[in-house]
Write a protein that holds these residues in place. Structure first.
Motif, PDB file in Angstrom:
ATOM      1  N   ALA A  97       0.833  -1.188   0.000  1.00 52.32           N
ATOM      2  CA  ALA A  97       0.000   0.000   0.000  1.00 52.32           C
ATOM      3  C   ALA A  97       0.874   1.246   0.000  1.00 52.32           C
ATOM      4  CB  ALA A  97      -0.920   0.001   1.215  1.00 52.32           C
ATOM      5  N   GLN A  98       0.358   2.295  -0.606  1.00 53.09           N
ATOM      6  CA  GLN A  98       1.079   3.564  -0.676  1.00 53.09           C
ATOM      7  C   GLN A  98       0.504   4.524   0.352  1.00 53.09           C
ATOM      8  OE1 GLN A  98       2.579   5.716  -4.402  1.00 53.09           O
ATOM      9  NE2 GLN A  98       0.659   6.761  -3.951  1.00 53.09           N
ATOM     10  N   GLY A  99       1.373   5.147   1.124  1.00 57.13           N
ATOM     11  CA  GLY A  99       0.922   6.091   2.132  1.00 57.13           C
ATOM     12  C   GLY A  99       0.383   7.373   1.531  1.00 57.13           C
ATOM     13  N   THR A 100      -0.570   7.948   2.202  1.00 53.57           N
ATOM     14  CA  THR A 100      -1.087   9.255   1.821  1.00 53.57           C
ATOM     15  C   THR A 100       0.044  10.281   1.936  1.00 53.57           C
ATOM     16  OG1 THR A 100      -3.247   8.626   2.686  1.00 53.57           O
ATOM     17  CG2 THR A 100      -2.875  10.966   2.336  1.00 53.57           C
ATOM     18  N   GLN A 101       0.017  11.283   1.065  1.00 58.45           N
ATOM     19  CA  GLN A 101       1.065  12.286   1.038  1.00 58.45           C
ATOM     20  C   GLN A 101       1.371  12.816   2.433  1.00 58.45           C
ATOM     21  OE1 GLN A 101       2.454  13.352  -1.970  1.00 58.45           O
ATOM     22  NE2 GLN A 101       3.917  14.668  -0.920  1.00 58.45           N
ATOM     23  N   GLY A 102       2.635  12.787   2.816  1.00 55.62           N
ATOM     24  CA  GLY A 102       3.070  13.363   4.075  1.00 55.62           C
ATOM     25  C   GLY A 102       2.918  12.486   5.290  1.00 55.62           C
ATOM     26  N   THR A 103       2.468  11.242   5.119  1.00 54.55           N
ATOM     27  CA  THR A 103       2.261  10.379   6.280  1.00 54.55           C
ATOM     28  C   THR A 103       3.342   9.323   6.399  1.00 54.55           C
ATOM     29  OG1 THR A 103       0.861   8.790   5.113  1.00 54.55           O
ATOM     30  CG2 THR A 103      -0.230  10.688   6.108  1.00 54.55           C
ATOM     31  N   TYR A 104       3.539   8.882   7.621  1.00 60.95           N
ATOM     32  CA  TYR A 104       4.353   7.708   7.947  1.00 60.95           C
ATOM     33  C   TYR A 104       3.599   7.041   9.081  1.00 60.95           C
ATOM     34  CZ  TYR A 104       8.141   4.806   9.716  1.00 60.95           C
ATOM     35  OH  TYR A 104       8.904   3.747  10.138  1.00 60.95           O
ATOM     36  N   SER A 105       2.913   5.950   8.753  1.00 62.52           N
ATOM     37  CA  SER A 105       1.918   5.431   9.678  1.00 62.52           C
ATOM     38  C   SER A 105       1.771   3.934   9.538  1.00 62.52           C
ATOM     39  CB  SER A 105       0.571   6.109   9.385  1.00 62.52           C
ATOM     40  OG  SER A 105      -0.499   5.510  10.093  1.00 62.52           O
ATOM     41  N   SER A 106       1.263   3.296  10.566  1.00 61.93           N
ATOM     42  CA  SER A 106       0.935   1.877  10.513  1.00 61.93           C
ATOM     43  C   SER A 106      -0.571   1.651  10.390  1.00 61.93           C
ATOM     44  CB  SER A 106       1.451   1.177  11.765  1.00 61.93           C
ATOM     45  OG  SER A 106       0.828   1.708  12.923  1.00 61.93           O
ATOM     46  N   LEU A 107      -1.321   2.728  10.259  1.00 62.90           N
ATOM     47  CA  LEU A 107      -2.777   2.623  10.177  1.00 62.90           C
ATOM     48  C   LEU A 107      -3.216   2.508   8.723  1.00 62.90           C
ATOM     49  CD1 LEU A 107      -3.750   5.393  12.756  1.00 62.90           C
ATOM     50  CD2 LEU A 107      -3.517   2.941  13.139  1.00 62.90           C
ATOM     51  N   SER A 108      -4.051   1.541   8.429  1.00 66.13           N
ATOM     52  CA  SER A 108      -4.493   1.332   7.053  1.00 66.13           C
ATOM     53  C   SER A 108      -5.221   2.551   6.497  1.00 66.13           C
ATOM     54  CB  SER A 108      -5.371   0.092   6.948  1.00 66.13           C
ATOM     55  OG  SER A 108      -6.503   0.206   7.782  1.00 66.13           O
ATOM     56  N   ALA A 109      -5.851   3.331   7.366  1.00 69.38           N
ATOM     57  CA  ALA A 109      -6.575   4.522   6.912  1.00 69.38           C
ATOM     58  C   ALA A 109      -5.639   5.580   6.336  1.00 69.38           C
ATOM     59  CB  ALA A 109      -7.379   5.114   8.065  1.00 69.38           C
ATOM     60  N   ASP A 110      -4.350   5.474   6.637  1.00 66.67           N
ATOM     61  CA  ASP A 110      -3.367   6.439   6.132  1.00 66.67           C
ATOM     62  C   ASP A 110      -2.708   5.992   4.842  1.00 66.67           C
ATOM     63  OD1 ASP A 110      -2.400   7.268   9.510  1.00 66.67           O
ATOM     64  OD2 ASP A 110      -3.738   8.360   8.148  1.00 66.67           O
ATOM     65  N   PHE A 111      -3.278   4.967   4.203  1.00 62.15           N
ATOM     66  CA  PHE A 111      -2.783   4.474   2.924  1.00 62.15           C
ATOM     67  C   PHE A 111      -3.898   4.616   1.891  1.00 62.15           C
ATOM     68  CE2 PHE A 111       1.289   2.627   4.091  1.00 62.15           C
ATOM     69  CZ  PHE A 111       1.179   2.617   5.473  1.00 62.15           C
ATOM     70  N   ASP A 112      -3.585   5.182   0.735  1.00 61.97           N
ATOM     71  CA  ASP A 112      -4.651   5.504  -0.208  1.00 61.97           C
ATOM     72  C   ASP A 112      -4.649   4.682  -1.491  1.00 61.97           C
ATOM     73  OD1 ASP A 112      -3.100   8.683  -1.246  1.00 61.97           O
ATOM     74  OD2 ASP A 112      -2.445   6.599  -1.459  1.00 61.97           O
ATOM     75  N   SER A 113      -3.661   3.838  -1.673  1.00 59.24           N
ATOM     76  CA  SER A 113      -3.643   2.955  -2.837  1.00 59.24           C
ATOM     77  C   SER A 113      -3.178   1.577  -2.382  1.00 59.24           C
ATOM     78  CB  SER A 113      -2.709   3.490  -3.927  1.00 59.24           C
ATOM     79  OG  SER A 113      -3.168   4.726  -4.432  1.00 59.24           O
ATOM     80  N   TRP A 114      -3.816   0.553  -2.935  1.00 54.49           N
ATOM     81  CA  TRP A 114      -3.566  -0.821  -2.501  1.00 54.49           C
ATOM     82  C   TRP A 114      -3.375  -1.722  -3.714  1.00 54.49           C
ATOM     83  CZ3 TRP A 114      -3.479  -2.239   2.715  1.00 54.49           C
ATOM     84  CH2 TRP A 114      -3.854  -1.231   3.617  1.00 54.49           C
ATOM     85  N   GLY A 115      -2.508  -2.712  -3.550  1.00 55.36           N
ATOM     86  CA  GLY A 115      -2.370  -3.737  -4.565  1.00 55.36           C
ATOM     87  C   GLY A 115      -3.446  -4.795  -4.411  1.00 55.36           C
ATOM     88  N   GLN A 116      -3.402  -5.777  -5.298  1.00 58.28           N
ATOM     89  CA  GLN A 116      -4.423  -6.820  -5.288  1.00 58.28           C
ATOM     90  C   GLN A 116      -4.085  -7.949  -4.318  1.00 58.28           C
ATOM     91  OE1 GLN A 116      -1.980  -6.718  -7.445  1.00 58.28           O
ATOM     92  NE2 GLN A 116      -1.239  -8.827  -7.470  1.00 58.28           N
TER      93      GLN A 116
END
Length: 124
Positions: A97-116
């Protein structure tokens, strides 16, 4: 819109190793943190590891610390997860998963793109 494609999953005996790869196309890979998550059958998706845009710092779930290593090659838009000393409990579908701009997080909500996802199965 970024696309993430994982590979490298498979079937391995306990104690073995696998290396997962995730290639990103589009977007601004080099500016984003990248993470790995996993989901076992009947369980919720859980955090595995995250790496910042410049490779340091990185963080791990307690369950994989000391066994898994996350790394990245920004020139190749690729993030890796080296998994050693695998256990049956590591069996899951693994997602990058790719993190949302400016984040460094372990929370899935802070990731905005996911692989299959790619399946990892560890036999006892």
């Amino acid at each position: 819109q970024v696309q993430l494609v994982e590979s490298g999953g498979g079937f391995v005996q306990a104690g073995g190793s696998l290396r997962l790869s995730c290639v990103a196309s589009g977007g601004t890979f080099y500016r984003r943190s990248m993470g790995w998550f996993r989901q076992a059958p009947g369980k919720e998706r859980e955090f595995v590891a995250v790496i910042s845009s410049l490779s340091r710092p990185s963080s791990y779930a307690d369950s994989v610390k000391g066994r898994f290593t996350i790394s990245r090659e920004n020139a190749r838009n690729t993030v890796y997860l080296q998994m050693n000393s695998l256990k049956p409990d590591d069996t899951a579908v693994y997602f990058c998963a790719q993190g949302t701009q400016g984040t460094y997080s372990s929370l899935s909500a802070d990731f905005d793109s996911w692989g299959q996802g790619t399946q990892v199965t560890v036999s006892s």
